[in-house]
Design a protein around this motif. Structure first.
Motif, PDB file in Angstrom:
ATOM      1  N   SER A  49      28.859  37.685  -3.265  1.00  0.00           N
ATOM      2  CA  SER A  49      30.349  37.902  -4.411  1.00  0.00           C
ATOM      3  C   SER A  49      30.928  36.756  -4.925  1.00  0.00           C
ATOM      4  N   VAL A  50      29.816  35.446  -4.713  1.00  0.00           N
ATOM      5  CA  VAL A  50      30.640  34.726  -5.750  1.00  0.00           C
ATOM      6  C   VAL A  50      29.149  33.938  -6.245  1.00  0.00           C
ATOM      7  N   GLY A  51      28.040  35.088  -6.277  1.00  0.00           N
ATOM      8  CA  GLY A  51      26.986  34.518  -7.623  1.00  0.00           C
ATOM      9  C   GLY A  51      26.854  35.686  -8.363  1.00  0.00           C
ATOM     10  N   ALA A  52      28.460  36.794  -7.947  1.00  0.00           N
ATOM     11  CA  ALA A  52      28.163  37.352  -8.915  1.00  0.00           C
ATOM     12  C   ALA A  52      28.980  37.051  -9.971  1.00  0.00           C
ATOM     13  N   LEU A  53      29.845  36.428  -9.866  1.00  0.00           N
ATOM     14  CA  LEU A  53      31.077  36.196 -10.901  1.00  0.00           C
ATOM     15  C   LEU A  53      30.511  34.740 -11.347  1.00  0.00           C
ATOM     16  N   LEU A  54      29.515  33.601 -10.668  1.00  0.00           N
ATOM     17  CA  LEU A  54      29.492  32.736 -11.561  1.00  0.00           C
ATOM     18  C   LEU A  54      28.210  32.809 -12.419  1.00  0.00           C
ATOM     19  N   ALA A  55      26.925  34.344 -11.503  1.00  0.00           N
ATOM     20  CA  ALA A  55      26.188  34.684 -12.678  1.00  0.00           C
ATOM     21  C   ALA A  55      26.082  35.110 -14.038  1.00  0.00           C
ATOM     22  N   TYR A  56      27.546  35.829 -14.145  1.00  0.00           N
ATOM     23  CA  TYR A  56      28.110  36.582 -15.224  1.00  0.00           C
ATOM     24  C   TYR A  56      28.541  35.292 -16.054  1.00  0.00           C
ATOM     25  N   ALA A  57      29.174  34.843 -15.019  1.00  0.00           N
ATOM     26  CA  ALA A  57      29.916  33.133 -15.971  1.00  0.00           C
ATOM     27  C   ALA A  57      29.083  31.910 -16.471  1.00  0.00           C
ATOM     28  N   LEU A  58      28.296  32.494 -16.318  1.00  0.00           N
ATOM     29  CA  LEU A  58      26.715  31.163 -16.751  1.00  0.00           C
ATOM     30  C   LEU A  58      25.488  31.579 -16.861  1.00  0.00           C
ATOM     31  N   GLU A  59      26.074  32.892 -17.413  1.00  0.00           N
ATOM     32  CA  GLU A  59      24.922  33.968 -18.088  1.00  0.00           C
ATOM     33  C   GLU A  59      24.527  32.771 -19.654  1.00  0.00           C
ATOM     34  N   PRO A  60      25.141  32.244 -20.555  1.00  0.00           N
ATOM     35  CA  PRO A  60      24.343  31.394 -21.815  1.00  0.00           C
ATOM     36  C   PRO A  60      24.075  30.196 -21.633  1.00  0.00           C
ATOM     37  N   TYR A  61      24.147  29.851 -20.298  1.00  0.00           N
ATOM     38  CA  TYR A  61      22.893  28.901 -19.905  1.00  0.00           C
ATOM     39  C   TYR A  61      21.302  29.278 -19.539  1.00  0.00           C
ATOM     40  N   GLY A  62      21.552  30.348 -18.942  1.00  0.00           N
ATOM     41  CA  GLY A  62      20.124  30.162 -18.381  1.00  0.00           C
ATOM     42  C   GLY A  62      20.035  29.974 -17.151  1.00  0.00           C
TER      43      GLY A  62
END
Length: 309
Positions: A49-62
């Motif tokens: 759950s936490v990772g899904a939110l962070l993965a979307y938020a931090l996608e620009p960094y790769g």
């Protein structure tokens, strides 16, 4: 974006799996394997759950969640000194980042708070036991409290656990029934069932309005008692343990204090029926499959956190 979608799907699958597991009957045949599966579902749900939110938020960094968080911190520091651009800069990603970090902080804080509250309750009860409990030659290694009610519980501790019974229990149970109850409490202490229950207690404290969370806590609490029953059956007759549980129930057993694990509690009849009329043995290959699946499931979310999205 793919990592965020997979983590979101994994979180939903864990929630659905927990909901289905609360209605399953096979865990009663293999409580230890079922407890491991419950733990795996809980940990994976939180991380996914936490990772899904962070993965979307931090996608620009790769580079995945872990690398993205590191890059985000570096970017934030550089932005604060006027030498960099803070990413992600669009509102949806910033909102997802805040939500993910908030959820992570809430889960960690609630777990720590539940642990501290439990330790304090146990410390207070140990002080009380030092004043009112005494040793009895008839039950060596057990603390006895002069109380007419029926009570038997394990008080876990980091440096050692204590098994406590009341004087009413000593007069209520036959010697072999008392042996069964003490073996049950010793199993709680040996297998540290208090640590098994702690995350589910914390989650139930944080999300009491969710029925799946309440049912998960109730299911794991019952499985813990059944696992202790199975351990006790190695040292005594299952029927003696069943009759002891029935005696506790008819005598109006005193509930275990906060932070302790008692021999009696909810779902006593389910435990008695299981002891008196055990069902078919859970196949060994099925038990190994459950354990293997639980381990793989627990590893899935951490691996997705470092997957280079």
């Amino acid at each position: 974006m793919i990592t965020a979608a997979v983590l979101a799907a994994l979180a939903m699958a864990c929630a659905m799996g927990a909901w289905r597991l609360t209605f399953a009957k096979w865990p009663w045949r293999a409580p230890r394997a079922a407890i491991l599966l419950w733990q795996s579902l809980g940990v994976t749900w939180g991380l996914a759950s936490v990772g899904a939110l962070l993965a979307y938020a931090l996608e620009p960094y790769g580079g995945g969640v872990v690398y993205g968080l590191h890059a985000f911190v570096d970017s934030a520091v550089s932005f604060g000194t006027g030498h960099g651009l803070l990413k992600p800069y669009d509102l949806p990603r910033v909102s997802a980042l805040i939500a993910g970090l908030t959820l992570l902080a809430v889960l960690v804080t609630v777990l720590l708070a539940a642990g501290v509250q439990t330790l304090r309750a146990r410390r207070r009860h140990r002080v009380l036991l030092a004043l009112i409990a005494h040793e009895d030659p008839g039950v060596p290694g057990v603390r006895v409290v002069d109380h007419p009610g029926a009570a038997a519980y394990c008080l876990p501790g980091l440096m050692g656990s204590e098994v406590v019974v009341s004087a009413g229990t000593l007069s209520l149970l036959h010697p072999d029934e008392l042996t069964a109850v003490l073996a049950h409490e010793a199993a709680h202490a040996r297998e540290r069932h208090d640590l098994v229950l702690l995350p589910f207690t914390a989650l139930n404290w944080a999300l009491p309005w969710l029925s799946v969370v309440r049912n998960a806590h109730s299911s794991v609490a019952l499985l813990v008692e059944m696992a202790a029953d199975d351990r006790a059956r190695r040292y005594c007759s299952p029927r003696r343990l069943a009759t002891a549980l029935l005696r506790f129930g008819t005598a109006g057993a005193v509930p275990a204090p906060d932070g302790a694990l008692g021999a009696s509690g909810e779902h006593v009849m389910a435990r008695v029926n299981r002891l008196v009329k055990p069902g078919p043995t859970f196949p060994r290959h099925a038990r190994v499959s459950v354990i293997t699946f639980s381990i793989l499931l627990s590893a899935s979310a951490p691996l997705l956190w470092i997957y280079p999205a």
